[in-house]
Design an enzyme around this catalytic site. Structure first.
Site, mmCIF file in Angstrom:
data_model
loop_
_atom_site.group_PDB
_atom_site.id
_atom_site.type_symbol
_atom_site.label_atom_id
_atom_site.label_comp_id
_atom_site.label_asym_id
_atom_site.label_seq_id
_atom_site.Cartn_x
_atom_site.Cartn_y
_atom_site.Cartn_z
ATOM 1 N N THR A 152 0.851 -1.180 0.000
ATOM 2 C CA THR A 152 0.000 0.000 0.000
ATOM 3 C C THR A 152 0.890 1.234 0.000
ATOM 4 O OG1 THR A 152 0.000 0.226 2.419
ATOM 5 C CG2 THR A 152 -1.648 -1.245 1.465
ATOM 6 N N ARG A 180 -12.883 -7.692 -4.414
ATOM 7 C CA ARG A 180 -12.172 -7.838 -3.153
ATOM 8 C C ARG A 180 -11.880 -6.469 -2.563
ATOM 9 N NH1 ARG A 180 -7.101 -7.171 -1.017
ATOM 10 N NH2 ARG A 180 -6.483 -8.667 0.618
ATOM 11 N N VAL A 181 -12.161 -6.311 -1.280
ATOM 12 C CA VAL A 181 -11.820 -5.096 -0.548
ATOM 13 C C VAL A 181 -10.860 -5.496 0.567
ATOM 14 C CG1 VAL A 181 -12.662 -3.193 0.874
ATOM 15 C CG2 VAL A 181 -14.008 -3.982 -1.092
ATOM 16 N N GLY A 182 -9.683 -4.908 0.572
ATOM 17 C CA GLY A 182 -8.672 -5.257 1.569
ATOM 18 C C GLY A 182 -8.705 -4.364 2.788
ATOM 19 N N ASP A 183 -7.721 -4.558 3.661
ATOM 20 C CA ASP A 183 -7.718 -3.831 4.932
ATOM 21 C C ASP A 183 -7.449 -2.341 4.769
ATOM 22 O OD1 ASP A 183 -5.056 -4.138 4.228
ATOM 23 O OD2 ASP A 183 -4.380 -4.535 6.270
#
Length: 261
Positions: A152, A180-183
């Site tokens: 990131t 997909r959604v990440g942290d």
């Protein structure tokens, strides 16, 4: 303070990534020098990294399983604990500005996909054909994964009023499925800001807190990660348990930008 992602780093990318985080720090510092707030400083720093193809955010994001780009971003401010985030957005060159717009509207904390892009249109944020954000390097990595494009980008800032803020943006995991959604879009996971954050709010050294947090993460989950941290006094902490994490910072007493390999 900014970071350019925790993970592996190719030899060819080392110099441009270090130059990129230095430019991002200067962009954020310019906001603070004009008595701007921590949130805007963090956002402007991340915009520089999103516009730089050497980082996995905005232009240069990793590609999905079918060769597209979907990005996540979030922001949070430590004085009011207000936050905004977006997930799985396409065709938005600067998702961090879109996350800032979600915070400004105050109706939701997280918007995903096309509704988030519609909000970008309402706020007059720049849009582009999704394929414009696909770089040749990302395409090569997608077709023959070699590492070095994951991670990131992020920024933390403390302003003259002692308020802190954080901002995070990413293209996510290479080869991920669409949706997909990440942290990085999840407040409290990829991004968090609180003027009274428990340990550093009690005066503990942010550098120690950062190292301790990563040690606990590795002990409990067996995963490697990286983080940057700043407290309301402007003290900074940097830690990573990955192979590499380029970062940079500037403080009022230091007077210059420091790049940390």
């Amino acid at each position: 303070m900014v970071h350019g992602g925790a993970g592996r780093e190719s030899r060819d990318s080392r110099a441009p990534r270090r130059a990129g985080v230095a430019r991002a720090v200067e962009a954020g510092w310019s906001v603070l020098a004009q008595r701007g707030g921590a949130l805007e400083a963090a956002v402007e720093a991340v915009v520089v990294l999103e516009d730089d193809p050497h980082f996995n955010a905005g232009l240069g994001s990793t590609l999905t399983a079918d060769g597209g780009v979907e990005m996540d971003a979030s922001v949070m401010t430590g004085d009011t604990l207000a936050a905004g985030a977006v997930g799985a957005v396409a065709g938005v060159p600067n998702p961090i500005r879109l996350a800032r717009a979600v915070l400004a509207e105050g109706r939701e904390v997280l918007l995903v996909g096309e509704p988030a892009v519609a909000l970008a249109r309402r706020h007059g944020l720049p849009l582009c054909p999704p394929e414009d954000l696909v770089t040749e390097a990302a395409r090569r990595h997608w077709s023959a994964p070699q590492g070095g494009l994951e991670g990131t980008v992020g920024a933390v800032a403390c302003d003259g009023r002692g308020h802190v803020a954080a901002a995070t943006s990413t293209g996510g995991l290479s080869g991920k499925r669409r949706g997909r959604v990440g942290d990085s879009a999840v407040i409290g996971a990829g991004t968090y800001a609180d003027d009274l954050l428990a340990w550093v709010g009690r005066g503990l050294d942010p550098a120690w807190v950062a190292q301790y947090a990563l040690a606990e993460l590795e002990l409990r989950l067996g995963v490697a990660a990286g983080l940057i941290l700043i407290d309301a006094a402007g003290r900074v902490g940097i830690a990573h348990s990955t192979e590499a994490m380029v970062a940079a910072y500037r403080t009022a007493d230091g007077g210059r930008t420091v790049v940390v390999a």
